[in-house]
Design a protein around this motif. Sequence first.
Motif, PDB file in Angstrom:
ATOM      1  N   THR A  42      31.278  55.014  49.803  1.00  0.00           N
ATOM      2  CA  THR A  42      32.170  54.856  48.650  1.00  0.00           C
ATOM      3  C   THR A  42      33.600  55.113  49.116  1.00  0.00           C
ATOM      4  O   THR A  42      33.836  55.761  50.139  1.00  0.00           O
ATOM      5  N   ILE A  43      34.530  54.591  48.349  1.00  0.00           N
ATOM      6  CA  ILE A  43      35.942  54.869  48.604  1.00  0.00           C
ATOM      7  C   ILE A  43      36.474  55.615  47.385  1.00  0.00           C
ATOM      8  O   ILE A  43      36.291  55.174  46.248  1.00  0.00           O
ATOM      9  N   ILE A  44      37.092  56.770  47.639  1.00  0.00           N
ATOM     10  CA  ILE A  44      37.536  57.641  46.547  1.00  0.00           C
ATOM     11  C   ILE A  44      39.003  57.331  46.264  1.00  0.00           C
ATOM     12  O   ILE A  44      39.891  57.766  47.001  1.00  0.00           O
ATOM     13  N   ARG A  45      39.235  56.558  45.225  1.00  0.00           N
ATOM     14  CA  ARG A  45      40.600  56.093  44.922  1.00  0.00           C
ATOM     15  C   ARG A  45      41.468  57.186  44.302  1.00  0.00           C
ATOM     16  O   ARG A  45      42.703  57.138  44.415  1.00  0.00           O
ATOM     17  N   GLU A  46      40.846  58.149  43.635  1.00  0.00           N
ATOM     18  CA  GLU A  46      41.585  59.308  43.108  1.00  0.00           C
ATOM     19  C   GLU A  46      40.700  60.536  43.237  1.00  0.00           C
ATOM     20  O   GLU A  46      39.490  60.449  43.047  1.00  0.00           O
ATOM     21  N   GLY A  47      41.329  61.658  43.574  1.00  0.00           N
ATOM     22  CA  GLY A  47      40.590  62.916  43.627  1.00  0.00           C
ATOM     23  C   GLY A  47      39.887  63.175  44.956  1.00  0.00           C
ATOM     24  O   GLY A  47      39.043  64.069  45.046  1.00  0.00           O
ATOM     25  N   PHE A  48      40.251  62.431  45.984  1.00  0.00           N
ATOM     26  CA  PHE A  48      39.585  62.554  47.298  1.00  0.00           C
ATOM     27  C   PHE A  48      39.566  64.001  47.790  1.00  0.00           C
ATOM     28  O   PHE A  48      38.544  64.490  48.276  1.00  0.00           O
TER      29      PHE A  48
END
Length: 112
Positions: free
Chosen positions: A53-59
């Motif tokens: 997955t790619i975490i676009r916010e909150g990584f």
Amino acid sequence: MPKVKVLPHQALCPAGAEFDVDEGRLLIEALLANGIAIEHACEGCGACSTCHTIIREGFDSLSDMEDREADMLDRAWGLEPESRLSCQARIGAEDIVVEIPRYTRNLVSERG
Ligand code: FES
């Protein structure tokens, strides 16, 4: 309770999704429990990269990444700096926005 927003994915959730999850839960568990059938060829052992997955916010709110996860992610299709294996990342206190890449590289599949 943190909120997970999943961006639309053509096959898995065309309209996107949004749900609350308990802090500390694995991201893949949260996705599967909410009807998003992300691939997980090694059943969450951190030994494939199909749950990428790619975490676009909150990584930064997710649990830290171990070396093994980083090594496996190197094989993922469409790797980005905010990539995580959803079976290894635990949700923290913040809301996150998740993108599921269009493709996976399934090293376990007999079709290759
Ligand atoms: Fe295989 Fe996550 S399911 S690495």
